[in-house]
Scaffold this motif. Structure first.
Motif, PDB file in Angstrom:
ATOM      1  N   SER A   7     -18.161 -13.383   0.866  1.00 39.29           N
ATOM      2  CA  SER A   7     -19.056 -13.836   1.888  1.00 39.29           C
ATOM      3  C   SER A   7     -19.272 -15.410   1.790  1.00 39.29           C
ATOM      4  N   ALA A   8     -19.319 -16.219   3.086  1.00 40.65           N
ATOM      5  CA  ALA A   8     -19.790 -17.425   3.022  1.00 40.65           C
ATOM      6  C   ALA A   8     -18.560 -18.413   2.262  1.00 40.65           C
ATOM      7  N   GLY A   9     -17.342 -18.043   2.180  1.00 45.15           N
ATOM      8  CA  GLY A   9     -16.374 -18.832   1.826  1.00 45.15           C
ATOM      9  C   GLY A   9     -16.356 -18.967   0.384  1.00 45.15           C
ATOM     10  N   LYS A  10     -17.139 -18.036  -0.456  1.00 48.43           N
ATOM     11  CA  LYS A  10     -16.802 -17.869  -1.889  1.00 48.43           C
ATOM     12  C   LYS A  10     -15.568 -17.227  -2.420  1.00 48.43           C
ATOM     13  N   SER A  11     -15.036 -17.897  -3.441  1.00 46.50           N
ATOM     14  CA  SER A  11     -13.768 -17.187  -3.744  1.00 46.50           C
ATOM     15  C   SER A  11     -13.802 -15.814  -4.385  1.00 46.50           C
ATOM     16  N   PRO A  12     -12.940 -14.968  -4.212  1.00 45.50           N
ATOM     17  CA  PRO A  12     -13.003 -13.487  -4.971  1.00 45.50           C
ATOM     18  C   PRO A  12     -12.890 -13.561  -6.512  1.00 45.50           C
ATOM     19  N   ARG A  13     -13.686 -13.012  -7.182  1.00 40.11           N
ATOM     20  CA  ARG A  13     -13.629 -12.901  -8.722  1.00 40.11           C
ATOM     21  C   ARG A  13     -13.248 -11.616  -9.014  1.00 40.11           C
ATOM     22  N   PRO A  14     -12.637 -11.440 -10.250  1.00 44.56           N
ATOM     23  CA  PRO A  14     -12.428 -10.089 -10.649  1.00 44.56           C
ATOM     24  C   PRO A  14     -13.666  -9.293 -11.118  1.00 44.56           C
ATOM     25  N   LEU A  15     -13.369  -7.827 -11.082  1.00 48.17           N
ATOM     26  CA  LEU A  15     -14.686  -7.189 -11.343  1.00 48.17           C
ATOM     27  C   LEU A  15     -15.123  -7.272 -12.702  1.00 48.17           C
ATOM     28  N   SER A  16     -14.051  -7.380 -13.666  1.00 51.04           N
ATOM     29  CA  SER A  16     -14.098  -7.268 -15.070  1.00 51.04           C
ATOM     30  C   SER A  16     -12.875  -8.146 -15.645  1.00 51.04           C
ATOM     31  N   PRO A  17     -13.121  -8.475 -16.861  1.00 51.64           N
ATOM     32  CA  PRO A  17     -11.885  -9.219 -17.627  1.00 51.64           C
ATOM     33  C   PRO A  17     -10.670  -8.644 -17.443  1.00 51.64           C
ATOM     34  N   HIS A  18      -9.515  -9.314 -17.275  1.00 49.55           N
ATOM     35  CA  HIS A  18      -8.093  -8.573 -17.237  1.00 49.55           C
ATOM     36  C   HIS A  18      -7.302  -8.879 -18.447  1.00 49.55           C
ATOM     37  N   ILE A  19      -6.442  -8.188 -18.777  1.00 50.52           N
ATOM     38  CA  ILE A  19      -5.808  -8.676 -19.935  1.00 50.52           C
ATOM     39  C   ILE A  19      -4.812  -9.985 -19.927  1.00 50.52           C
ATOM     40  N   GLY A  20      -4.749 -10.365 -18.499  1.00 44.65           N
ATOM     41  CA  GLY A  20      -4.227 -11.702 -18.425  1.00 44.65           C
ATOM     42  C   GLY A  20      -4.975 -12.919 -18.707  1.00 44.65           C
ATOM     43  N   ILE A  21      -6.319 -12.797 -18.963  1.00 48.00           N
ATOM     44  CA  ILE A  21      -7.159 -13.806 -19.086  1.00 48.00           C
ATOM     45  C   ILE A  21      -7.332 -14.016 -20.492  1.00 48.00           C
ATOM     46  N   TYR A  22      -7.127 -13.166 -21.476  1.00 48.90           N
ATOM     47  CA  TYR A  22      -7.229 -13.165 -22.897  1.00 48.90           C
ATOM     48  C   TYR A  22      -6.176 -13.739 -23.617  1.00 48.90           C
TER      49      TYR A  22
END
Length: 140
Positions: A7-22
């Motif tokens: 909404s209003a130009g905010k970038s989508p964020r993941p709902l929970s941490p993903h294996i690619g983050i760690y």
């Protein structure tokens, strides 16, 4: 698809941490191996139960199972179940220390993980050395 609406130009964020983050760590691998060894032990209960039942009630079935376990594939399965048992035992002891609040620093977690794997390997080698040494002497 799978991303929350923006909404209003905010970038989508993941709902929970993903294996690619760690960053991959040994404790992640050992956790997966602990689960795999638990499944292997559960699957290994099936032939163990059949073997115990046949020892009590069916000599022909028992002899067939002994022959199957003596086959190279059967021995490989027994070796794998032995390793799974000792790894699950050693890593379970490691988890008991964690339950007591001990060993949570990264260096201690790494050392205890390596120790669990090495002890499991040594116990497996020792067990199979005893099995083969006992079988070669012909003693019962």
């Amino acid at each position: 698809m799978g991303q929350p609406s923006t909404s209003a130009g905010k970038s989508p964020r993941p709902l929970s941490p993903h294996i690619g983050i760690y960053r991959w760590q040994i404790s992640m691998t050992l956790s997966i191996l602990h689960r795999i060894s638990g499944v292997a032990l559960a699957v290994g209960l099936i032939p163990l139960t059949i073997w115990l039942w046949s020892a009590a009630y069916s000599p022909d079935c028992y002899n067939n199972l002994v022959a199957a376990f003596a086959h190279p594939v059967g021995r490989l399965c027994l070796l794998g179940w032995t390793l799974a048992f000792y790894y699950h035992l050693c890593n379970g002891i490691r988890h008991l220390f964690w339950d007591a609040g001990k060993g949570f620093s990264i260096p201690v977690m790494t050392k205890s993980g390596v120790a669990a794997v090495l002890v499991a390997l040594l116990m497996t080698i020792g067990t199979w050395w005893c099995v083969f040494n006992h079988a070669n002497t012909g003693a019962m």
